[in-house]
Design a protein around this motif. Sequence first.
Motif, mmCIF file in Angstrom:
data_model
loop_
_atom_site.group_PDB
_atom_site.id
_atom_site.type_symbol
_atom_site.label_atom_id
_atom_site.label_comp_id
_atom_site.label_asym_id
_atom_site.label_seq_id
_atom_site.Cartn_x
_atom_site.Cartn_y
_atom_site.Cartn_z
ATOM 1 N N LEU A 118 0.814 -1.212 0.000
ATOM 2 C CA LEU A 118 0.000 0.000 0.000
ATOM 3 C C LEU A 118 0.850 1.266 0.000
ATOM 4 O O LEU A 118 0.365 2.342 -0.354
ATOM 5 C CB LEU A 118 -0.944 0.001 1.195
ATOM 6 N N ASN A 119 2.123 1.151 0.382
ATOM 7 C CA ASN A 119 3.012 2.303 0.302
ATOM 8 C C ASN A 119 3.222 2.755 -1.145
ATOM 9 O O ASN A 119 3.648 3.881 -1.395
ATOM 10 C CB ASN A 119 4.367 1.979 0.932
ATOM 11 N N ASP A 120 2.925 1.855 -2.094
ATOM 12 C CA ASP A 120 3.073 2.164 -3.523
ATOM 13 C C ASP A 120 1.748 2.588 -4.153
ATOM 14 O O ASP A 120 1.611 2.587 -5.375
ATOM 15 C CB ASP A 120 3.617 0.934 -4.267
ATOM 16 N N LYS A 121 0.780 2.953 -3.329
ATOM 17 C CA LYS A 121 -0.569 3.242 -3.824
ATOM 18 C C LYS A 121 -0.572 4.312 -4.913
ATOM 19 O O LYS A 121 -1.247 4.164 -5.938
ATOM 20 C CB LYS A 121 -1.460 3.670 -2.657
ATOM 21 N N GLN A 122 0.153 5.393 -4.728
ATOM 22 C CA GLN A 122 0.135 6.480 -5.708
ATOM 23 C C GLN A 122 0.694 6.023 -7.053
ATOM 24 O O GLN A 122 0.161 6.376 -8.109
ATOM 25 C CB GLN A 122 0.914 7.686 -5.170
ATOM 26 N N LEU A 123 1.758 5.223 -7.020
ATOM 27 C CA LEU A 123 2.313 4.701 -8.269
ATOM 28 C C LEU A 123 1.304 3.790 -8.960
ATOM 29 O O LEU A 123 1.090 3.895 -10.172
ATOM 30 C CB LEU A 123 3.609 3.943 -7.987
ATOM 31 N N LEU A 124 0.689 2.905 -8.203
ATOM 32 C CA LEU A 124 -0.267 1.976 -8.802
ATOM 33 C C LEU A 124 -1.466 2.717 -9.381
ATOM 34 O O LEU A 124 -2.003 2.330 -10.426
ATOM 35 C CB LEU A 124 -0.722 0.949 -7.758
ATOM 36 N N LYS A 125 -1.889 3.797 -8.747
ATOM 37 C CA LYS A 125 -3.009 4.585 -9.265
ATOM 38 C C LYS A 125 -2.669 5.232 -10.607
ATOM 39 O O LYS A 125 -3.560 5.504 -11.415
ATOM 40 C CB LYS A 125 -3.420 5.642 -8.247
ATOM 41 N N GLU A 136 -3.148 -7.407 -11.965
ATOM 42 C CA GLU A 136 -3.303 -8.678 -11.246
ATOM 43 C C GLU A 136 -2.402 -8.726 -10.018
ATOM 44 O O GLU A 136 -1.212 -8.460 -10.095
ATOM 45 C CB GLU A 136 -2.966 -9.837 -12.190
ATOM 46 N N GLN A 137 -3.001 -9.068 -8.879
ATOM 47 C CA GLN A 137 -2.334 -9.300 -7.595
ATOM 48 C C GLN A 137 -1.202 -8.304 -7.334
ATOM 49 O O GLN A 137 -0.047 -8.672 -7.184
ATOM 50 C CB GLN A 137 -1.786 -10.730 -7.553
ATOM 51 N N PRO A 138 -1.524 -7.020 -7.229
ATOM 52 C CA PRO A 138 -0.458 -6.054 -6.980
ATOM 53 C C PRO A 138 0.138 -6.145 -5.583
ATOM 54 O O PRO A 138 1.325 -5.838 -5.392
ATOM 55 C CB PRO A 138 -1.158 -4.702 -7.194
ATOM 56 N N LEU A 139 -0.663 -6.562 -4.594
ATOM 57 C CA LEU A 139 -0.202 -6.562 -3.203
ATOM 58 C C LEU A 139 0.104 -7.991 -2.734
ATOM 59 O O LEU A 139 0.226 -8.890 -3.553
ATOM 60 C CB LEU A 139 -1.255 -5.886 -2.322
ATOM 61 N N ALA A 140 0.217 -8.191 -1.447
ATOM 62 C CA ALA A 140 0.734 -9.442 -0.890
ATOM 63 C C ALA A 140 -0.030 -10.673 -1.379
ATOM 64 O O ALA A 140 -1.234 -10.628 -1.615
ATOM 65 C CB ALA A 140 0.696 -9.384 0.639
ATOM 66 N N HIS A 141 0.672 -11.777 -1.459
ATOM 67 C CA HIS A 141 0.127 -13.010 -2.039
ATOM 68 C C HIS A 141 -1.000 -13.603 -1.209
ATOM 69 O O HIS A 141 -1.819 -14.381 -1.717
ATOM 70 C CB HIS A 141 1.235 -14.059 -2.179
ATOM 71 N N ASP A 142 -1.076 -13.249 0.079
ATOM 72 C CA ASP A 142 -2.107 -13.817 0.944
ATOM 73 C C ASP A 142 -3.086 -12.754 1.440
ATOM 74 O O ASP A 142 -3.789 -12.969 2.425
ATOM 75 C CB ASP A 142 -1.462 -14.524 2.139
ATOM 76 N N ASP A 143 -3.163 -11.632 0.739
ATOM 77 C CA ASP A 143 -3.954 -10.505 1.215
ATOM 78 C C ASP A 143 -5.247 -10.319 0.425
ATOM 79 O O ASP A 143 -5.286 -10.526 -0.791
ATOM 80 C CB ASP A 143 -3.143 -9.214 1.097
ATOM 81 N N ILE A 144 -6.301 -9.897 1.132
ATOM 82 C CA ILE A 144 -7.479 -9.336 0.474
ATOM 83 C C ILE A 144 -7.842 -7.979 1.075
ATOM 84 O O ILE A 144 -8.435 -7.148 0.395
ATOM 85 C CB ILE A 144 -8.701 -10.287 0.503
ATOM 86 N N ILE A 145 -7.469 -7.729 2.328
ATOM 87 C CA ILE A 145 -7.848 -6.491 3.013
ATOM 88 C C ILE A 145 -7.234 -5.272 2.333
ATOM 89 O O ILE A 145 -7.931 -4.308 1.976
ATOM 90 C CB ILE A 145 -7.425 -6.531 4.495
ATOM 91 N N ASP A 146 -5.924 -5.279 2.136
ATOM 92 C CA ASP A 146 -5.269 -4.132 1.502
ATOM 93 C C ASP A 146 -5.694 -3.988 0.044
ATOM 94 O O ASP A 146 -5.767 -2.866 -0.484
ATOM 95 C CB ASP A 146 -3.748 -4.267 1.598
ATOM 96 N N LEU A 150 -7.076 -0.632 -1.833
ATOM 97 C CA LEU A 150 -6.518 -0.144 -3.096
ATOM 98 C C LEU A 150 -7.586 -0.071 -4.177
ATOM 99 O O LEU A 150 -7.663 0.926 -4.915
ATOM 100 C CB LEU A 150 -5.372 -1.057 -3.547
ATOM 101 N N GLN A 151 -8.430 -1.100 -4.284
ATOM 102 C CA GLN A 151 -9.464 -1.099 -5.319
ATOM 103 C C GLN A 151 -10.427 0.075 -5.143
ATOM 104 O O GLN A 151 -10.920 0.636 -6.133
ATOM 105 C CB GLN A 151 -10.238 -2.419 -5.295
ATOM 106 N N ALA A 152 -10.670 0.480 -3.911
ATOM 107 C CA ALA A 152 -11.573 1.603 -3.649
ATOM 108 C C ALA A 152 -11.042 2.909 -4.231
ATOM 109 O O ALA A 152 -11.816 3.844 -4.480
ATOM 110 C CB ALA A 152 -11.790 1.754 -2.145
ATOM 111 N N GLU A 153 -9.718 2.969 -4.489
ATOM 112 C CA GLU A 153 -9.110 4.196 -4.999
ATOM 113 C C GLU A 153 -8.634 4.075 -6.442
ATOM 114 O O GLU A 153 -8.147 5.053 -7.009
ATOM 115 C CB GLU A 153 -7.937 4.600 -4.106
ATOM 116 N N MET A 154 -8.770 2.893 -7.025
ATOM 117 C CA MET A 154 -8.318 2.688 -8.401
ATOM 118 C C MET A 154 -9.491 2.494 -9.345
ATOM 119 O O MET A 154 -10.476 1.812 -9.011
ATOM 120 C CB MET A 154 -7.388 1.472 -8.507
#
Length: 298
Positions: A118-125, A136-146, A150-154
């Motif tokens: 999530l520290n890379d949120k601005q770049l990903l946006k 596809e799967q930008p964040l941790a391999h076992d994550d859905i919360i973050d 991220l999806q709420a802002e992209m």
Amino acid sequence: MFSPWRQVSEMFSYIRRNNMAKAALEMAVWDLYSKLKGQPLSAVLGGKRSEIEVGVSIGIEDSIETLLNRVEGFLENGYKKIKVKIKPGWDLEPVEAIRKKFGDQIPLMADANSAYSLNDKQLLKELDQFNLMMVEQPLAHDDIIDHAKLQAEMKTPICLDESIHSAEDARKAIEINACKIINIKVGRVGGLTEAIKMHDLCEENNIPVWCGGMLEAGIGRAHNIAIASLSNFSIPGDTSASSRYFDEDIILPEVTLSKPGIITVPEQPGIGFDINQELIDKLTVNEQVYKRDTVTFY
């Protein structure tokens, strides 16, 4: 009517994870059952398509020029989706270069393989400007919360892959809006039975799915073709021709494109391909035979 693949799934129910091993056995039972019924595996699974659209996955290349040349070649071959791998330091520039050379309309997606946080949120946006099918799967391999944050802002749809191992995982991700697309890999989820559950759940919730590739040889590739014939596999998968990865595949005939970017779903019973036993024997370095009592399916 008691289903043999459900029997196999129940036999495995006490075993946690080990989905790849479970899938190998369960998929073999599906193949055998469909052969006993004299029907193609796709029909037994509930498939509706006689042809499936396919795309390709392109890894991290040595240069932008090499990447563009590879994209151009695959587009000339008619592939219906171009997936490019991204990572920190190799993300906005290659995607922008592809868009500048080939335009906004080619079906392009980025696969991050959990390389960001999530520290890379601005770049990903910033990926939103490139009209991507998904990231596809930008964040941790076992994550859905973050991913939900991220999806709420992209604007770009997030596709979940590594963090979805079951229909239950998919349900939770959908409920918290962690993604807008799900990649179903049969081996990752433990077999065709679970893949169908995920497909049906996603269809009920208007979440499109597609069939990802895991460098399968011909047998696994054949199962991917069958599952991709189901109605909600509405995005081209990664099941390219055998020659994309192998000089010789372990099936006969090999998987080929019947038209540019199109694979015809086999109509023969089972997976629709024969095993190239001569090649397997040539490549085998060790063999062990296990025997047990015959299991009867009802």
